[in-house]
Design an enzyme around this catalytic site. Sequence first.
Site, PDB file in Angstrom:
ATOM      1  N   ARG A 210      43.739  43.415  33.104  1.00 28.34           N
ATOM      2  CA  ARG A 210      42.903  43.181  34.266  1.00 28.34           C
ATOM      3  C   ARG A 210      41.482  43.652  33.964  1.00 28.34           C
ATOM      4  O   ARG A 210      41.281  44.714  33.391  1.00 28.34           O
ATOM      5  CB  ARG A 210      43.435  43.943  35.499  1.00 28.34           C
ATOM      6  CG  ARG A 210      44.577  43.246  36.224  1.00 28.34           C
ATOM      7  CD  ARG A 210      44.059  42.032  36.976  1.00 28.34           C
ATOM      8  NE  ARG A 210      45.103  41.304  37.658  1.00 28.34           N
ATOM      9  CZ  ARG A 210      45.772  40.291  37.141  1.00 28.34           C
ATOM     10  NH1 ARG A 210      45.521  39.897  35.904  1.00 28.34           N
ATOM     11  NH2 ARG A 210      46.678  39.647  37.839  1.00 28.34           N
ATOM     12  N   GLU A 239      34.377  38.546  36.880  1.00 30.48           N
ATOM     13  CA  GLU A 239      34.637  37.146  36.536  1.00 30.48           C
ATOM     14  C   GLU A 239      34.244  36.244  37.702  1.00 30.48           C
ATOM     15  O   GLU A 239      34.466  36.591  38.860  1.00 30.48           O
ATOM     16  CB  GLU A 239      36.140  36.954  36.245  1.00 30.48           C
ATOM     17  CG  GLU A 239      36.618  37.667  34.994  1.00 30.48           C
ATOM     18  CD  GLU A 239      38.118  37.458  34.762  1.00 30.48           C
ATOM     19  OE1 GLU A 239      38.732  36.614  35.460  1.00 30.48           O
ATOM     20  OE2 GLU A 239      38.677  38.128  33.888  1.00 30.48           O
ATOM     21  N   HIS A 256      40.155  34.736  30.260  1.00 31.93           N
ATOM     22  CA  HIS A 256      41.312  35.175  31.060  1.00 31.93           C
ATOM     23  C   HIS A 256      42.472  34.184  30.932  1.00 31.93           C
ATOM     24  O   HIS A 256      43.048  33.726  31.922  1.00 31.93           O
ATOM     25  CB  HIS A 256      40.918  35.341  32.526  1.00 31.93           C
ATOM     26  CG  HIS A 256      41.818  36.278  33.273  1.00 31.93           C
ATOM     27  ND1 HIS A 256      41.377  37.059  34.323  1.00 31.93           N
ATOM     28  CD2 HIS A 256      43.142  36.559  33.129  1.00 31.93           C
ATOM     29  CE1 HIS A 256      42.386  37.770  34.801  1.00 31.93           C
ATOM     30  NE2 HIS A 256      43.466  37.482  34.094  1.00 31.93           N
TER      31      HIS A 256
END
Length: 347
Positions: A210, A239, A256
């Site tokens: 994360r 992000e 990601h």
Amino acid sequence: MKPLIVIDDAIPFIKGVFEPWANVHYLPAAAITNQEVKHATALVVRTRTHCNERLLFDSDVRFIATATIGFDHIDTQYCQQNQITWCNATGCNAGAVEQYVMSAIALYAQCRQLSCQTLTIGVVGVGHVGKRIATMAQRLGMSVLLNDPPRAMQETSFSSVSLQTIAEEADIITFHTPLTRTDAFPTYHMADEVFFSRLKRQPLIINAARGGIIDENALLEAEAFGKVSDFVIDCWENEPYINRVLLQKALASTPHIAGYSADGKANATMHCVRRLAEFLKIAALDSFTVDALKPIAPVKLNPITFTEQQLLLYPILLDSEILKRQPEMFEQLRVNYRLRREVAYCD
């Protein structure tokens, strides 16, 4: 009257599944708004949809499934207070993240001309993903250090070393915790300036868990002072507006997508469909499976040639080069990512 289900249109293998029993609206994540979910009974989402009061207020939503392992985008307290059932797809993409991390390690070993058998890996967070990575590392002859205090509290047979031990003894440190701020063991910025100051062996740092677990400014400072030798980043703070300096300095930077295998996506979709079917009492979908993927035969593990094997199976640099060239396309690269297949190793 059929219930209304709102589904993120980027979730694969789900279109057409619920149509015999429900009205289904497929929407891009950005279009899943309070107005769109107002009369929906259920949502099937990804991490881009923040399921909080702003989205759910005065709506008919009673069930939320997220096709992801992480669930920090769901306000679980709000859901509990408003009788909204939710579920995440626990462990769905563990194999994909394992593949990603082992490719990152293979790339590092190749670039530094290192043998995996000589390295010590510190695995921070030993759940579905961390366990798999620890097992593979052991099969390759690596020394393995495990850090997971919550698990150690629950399992007397599990031994957890301290973060300081990992900082002092690991050549590779890979993070696999949820992002928490208020638990007994908060993980937000767990890799901070203090953590990096304790590093002894100039390790490779990997974040495929994360964004926010690593303090990115502290990581850049540690790199500047020679405390880390390299880093691989898949999960970022802020992000899709990622740190461009971190992006370019990383050994590998990806949007990601560590968990983005076709197999992992299929697992997530199956889990969400089954849980939602249970909630809606659709017995015909209780054992729903995705039949679109043909099984891939396991590959024989050869520790001596592992780096070459792994980088052939998943060439992580290809994904990295695309993002480094087009960082402004972060979200589009993620949504339109070509789903890779997982390959299991056997002895």
